[in-house]
Design a protein around this motif. Structure first.
Motif, PDB file in Angstrom:
ATOM      1  N   GLN A 198       9.047   5.721  -1.251  1.00  0.00           N
ATOM      2  CA  GLN A 198       8.024   6.584  -0.653  1.00  0.00           C
ATOM      3  C   GLN A 198       7.719   6.140   0.786  1.00  0.00           C
ATOM      4  OE1 GLN A 198       6.699   9.325  -2.201  1.00  0.00           O
ATOM      5  NE2 GLN A 198       5.709   9.793  -0.217  1.00  0.00           N
ATOM      6  N   PHE A 199       7.616   4.842   1.021  1.00  0.00           N
ATOM      7  CA  PHE A 199       7.346   4.291   2.346  1.00  0.00           C
ATOM      8  C   PHE A 199       8.388   4.758   3.367  1.00  0.00           C
ATOM      9  CE2 PHE A 199       8.087   1.120   5.579  1.00  0.00           C
ATOM     10  CZ  PHE A 199       6.810   0.912   6.114  1.00  0.00           C
ATOM     11  N   LYS A 219      -2.105   2.811   8.240  1.00  0.00           N
ATOM     12  CA  LYS A 219      -2.609   1.802   7.298  1.00  0.00           C
ATOM     13  C   LYS A 219      -2.274   2.194   5.861  1.00  0.00           C
ATOM     14  CE  LYS A 219      -6.781  -0.571   5.747  1.00  0.00           C
ATOM     15  NZ  LYS A 219      -8.243  -0.653   5.881  1.00  0.00           N
ATOM     16  N   GLN A 220      -2.506   3.506   5.603  1.00  0.00           N
ATOM     17  CA  GLN A 220      -2.219   4.010   4.246  1.00  0.00           C
ATOM     18  C   GLN A 220      -0.724   3.862   3.927  1.00  0.00           C
ATOM     19  OE1 GLN A 220      -3.394   8.045   3.629  1.00  0.00           O
ATOM     20  NE2 GLN A 220      -2.809   8.095   1.466  1.00  0.00           N
ATOM     21  N   LEU A 221       0.133   4.161   4.938  1.00  0.00           N
ATOM     22  CA  LEU A 221       1.583   4.038   4.734  1.00  0.00           C
ATOM     23  C   LEU A 221       1.983   2.586   4.493  1.00  0.00           C
ATOM     24  CD1 LEU A 221       4.424   5.305   4.718  1.00  0.00           C
ATOM     25  CD2 LEU A 221       4.446   5.003   7.227  1.00  0.00           C
ATOM     26  N   SER A 222       1.355   1.698   5.290  1.00  0.00           N
ATOM     27  CA  SER A 222       1.728   0.276   5.150  1.00  0.00           C
ATOM     28  C   SER A 222       1.320  -0.288   3.796  1.00  0.00           C
ATOM     29  CB  SER A 222       1.091  -0.535   6.279  1.00  0.00           C
ATOM     30  OG  SER A 222      -0.326  -0.546   6.118  1.00  0.00           O
ATOM     31  N   GLU A 223       0.350   0.338   3.149  1.00  0.00           N
ATOM     32  CA  GLU A 223      -0.117  -0.168   1.845  1.00  0.00           C
ATOM     33  C   GLU A 223       0.582   0.544   0.663  1.00  0.00           C
ATOM     34  OE1 GLU A 223      -4.307   0.441   2.065  1.00  0.00           O
ATOM     35  OE2 GLU A 223      -4.656  -1.319   3.379  1.00  0.00           O
ATOM     36  N   THR A 224       1.548   1.439   0.959  1.00  0.00           N
ATOM     37  CA  THR A 224       2.259   2.141  -0.123  1.00  0.00           C
ATOM     38  C   THR A 224       3.159   1.131  -0.841  1.00  0.00           C
ATOM     39  OG1 THR A 224       2.241   4.228   1.086  1.00  0.00           O
ATOM     40  CG2 THR A 224       3.885   4.005  -0.664  1.00  0.00           C
ATOM     41  N   PRO A 225       3.066   0.949  -2.213  1.00  0.00           N
ATOM     42  CA  PRO A 225       3.884  -0.035  -2.924  1.00  0.00           C
ATOM     43  C   PRO A 225       5.329   0.443  -3.173  1.00  0.00           C
ATOM     44  CG  PRO A 225       2.323   1.083  -4.394  1.00  0.00           C
ATOM     45  CD  PRO A 225       2.027   1.549  -3.069  1.00  0.00           C
TER      46      PRO A 225
END
Length: 561
Positions: free
Chosen positions: A308-309, A298-304
């Motif tokens: 970085q993603f 979830k944290q990865l999917s929300e990286t802008p």
């Protein structure tokens, strides 16, 4: 001495301690007299005090007086005893001589009647000692018959002719006088009363002998009953004790098995619970790991930041393989129900066993009647009736079995019976299938000219050869009643005993194995005992039938009715 004692009474010279006439009289210094033993016993009781007293006046003595026999007083006591005995004897003799209400009085005494000592059956008079004397002295009177005093002398006088009845009419069975014998009883069989008495006396003695024998027999029976009663009580007590022990063993066995089943269930329960808990812990750990991975994703999917993603994606997105299947299959929840079913099955089996064995136990308990007398009627015997069937494996080859193996017939040709070690090879005989114990009764009916053996035998009787070891009644292993149209003969151990009785085509056999009783009866409208055996049977018995080489002869074991 007689004059001196004439005014004495027993009260005057009695001991004040025992209240009886003085015995070995002694007198104390105060003048009172006692029996020597009585005063000694009294002073013995006072010995501990050291002071001795007179029981009447209470005068005390110290030391204990030495007692001497009072000779004069002793003579007075003896005088009183003698006088009293003589007076009592005289009074008793006087009373004894006179007739009372229950006595036979002398017919000759004119004043106060004396007791009669004899009655004369010729004179028909009763006499006392004094008036009997002529019958002892006069020659003619000596011939008269004297009997014990009787009030019934007149019963010997004929009411019609006033004569002494000295004759007996056997035709009318009554006492008569001589005139009756030539008048009313003319032509009847008459004899002197003495002759009839002699004959009846003989029969009376025979009856007494018979009674004495019956008393002895009954006393033996009572003794046997006492022995049997003791044996029953001892056996019952031992059986109750053993029953308690056996049932307790069975209860302990069931309790032990119950404990073992319980322990096995608990052990299996513990193992299964542990296995499920371990699996649950692993699943919970996997759930935690998955939730943590989900948070990372979830944290990865929300990286802008796209760079970085893409940089973190390879390491974060990788999922570890699950150690378990995607789902757990739950079986229907029976768990230990199969154990319950198995225990219920065992319970049902035990109930069946207890029901079946309880019937046998009840029969064994109610069969404790060894010494009770055997029945006296056919209905009584039929209560113990036993259906008997014959064993084809024992039948001689010349015998044909029919009617459900209850009937046997002698054939003119050998039958195709297969070889068998139990078969009689030479004696034309057959044994029953059933072994006979306890009380049982059966009947056989026979037809033919050759006669039959109605028998019982041990199973181990010899079967092969012509020797007496095989024949019913010719050895110590079998008992047989031979029946033909003219006679009965009982046989055992090659000893023949003729049996009286009218031959009958139907014979009943009663066996009380435990009491050692074997009885044969002729059965018609009534049951007639032919022969009875008392012995000790050491093995179960089998009913047997023996026939002879007369073609067409039959013997049938009748069904109980």
């Amino acid at each position: 001495m007689a004059r001196r004692g004439s005014n004495l009474t027993s009260e005057n010279i009695s001991c004040s301690i025992c209240l009886d006439l003085l015995k070995d009289p002694v007198t104390t210094s105060c003048g009172h007299s006692y029996c020597l033993d009585c005063i000694k016993d009294h002073w013995d009781e006072e010995h501990s005090k050291g002071i001795y007293s007179c029981p009447q006046c209470r005068q005390t003595f110290k030391p204990r007086p030495v007692l001497q026999k009072n000779i004069l007083l002793a003579e007075l006591v003896e005088d009183l005893k003698t006088t009293g005995l003589q007076d009592a004897a005289a009074a008793a003799a006087a009373d004894h001589c006179y007739a009372g209400a229950e006595d036979v009085a002398c017919d000759v005494c004119t004043e106060k009647k004396m007791k009669a000592v004899k009655s004369c059956v010729v004179c028909l008079v009763s006499y006392c000692d004094n008036h009997l004397q002529p019958h002892c002295d006069v020659a003619a009177l000596k011939k008269h018959q004297l009997v014990e005093p009787s009030k019934n002398l007149q019963e010997n006088i004929c009411s019609s002719h006033d004569e002494v009845m000295k004759m007996f009419c056997r035709t009318d069975q009554q006492l008569i006088c001589y005139i009756c014998s030539v008048e009313e009883h003319k032509g009847h069989e008459t004899v002197p009363a003495a002759a009839e008495r002699k004959q009846k006396q003989k029969k009376l003695e025979e009856s007494r002998l018979n009674i004495h024998q019956r008393i002895q027999d009954r006393e033996k029976d009572v003794k046997l009953l006492h022995q049997e009663l003791e044996a029953i009580n001892v056996s019952a007590d031992k059986t109750v004790e053993h029953r308690e022990e056996m049932f307790m063993n069975m209860i302990r066995l069931i309790q032990n098995r119950s404990s073992e089943v319980k322990q096995q269930i608990r052990s299996q329960q513990e193992a299964e619970v542990s296995r499920v808990q371990e699996l649950e812990e692993k699943l919970q750990q996997e759930i935690s790991d998955l939730k943590r991975k989900d948070a990372e994703l979830k944290q990865l999917s929300e990286t802008p930041d796209h760079s970085q993603f893409l940089h973190d994606y390879p390491s974060v997105s990788a999922l570890s393989e699950s150690t378990h299947s995607s789902s757990i299959s739950i079986r229907p929840r029976r768990h230990f129900e199969d154990v319950t079913a198995a225990v219920e099955e065992l319970r049902d089996l035990l109930q069946d066993v207890l029901r079946d064995t309880w019937t046998n136990i009840s029969l064994a308990i109610t069969d404790v009647d060894v010494l009770l007398s055997e029945p006296t009627t056919r209905d009584g015997f039929l209560k113990y009736s036993r259906e008997v069937t014959l064993d084809p494996n024992t039948a001689h080859r010349q015998l044909l079995l029919s009617d459900g193996n209850r009937k046997v017939e002698v054939m003119d040709e050998p039958q195709p019976h297969p070889d068998h070690p139990d078969r009689f090879t030479d004696w034309i005989q057959v044994l029953s299938k059933e072994s006979l114990t306890r009380r049982c009764y059966w009947e056989v009916e026979w037809r033919g000219e050759g006669g039959v053996d109605v028998a019982v035998s041990y199973e181990n009787i010899s079967r092969t050869g012509e020797t007496y070891e095989c024949g019913f009644g010719f050895n110590d292993k079998s008992w047989s009643l031979f029946c033909d149209t003219n006679r009965y003969v009982f046989l055992h151990n090659n000893t023949k005993t003729p049996v009286s009785g009218h031959p009958s085509s139907r014979v009943g056999v009663y066996l009380d194995h435990r009491a050692g009783v074997l009885s044969f009866y002729s059965v018609s409208d009534t049951m007639t005992l032919l022969h009875r055996v008392h012995t000790s049977f050491t093995q179960p018995l089998h009913a047997g039938a023996g026939l002879y080489n007369y073609y067409g002869d039959t013997l049938e074991f009748i069904k109980p009715e």
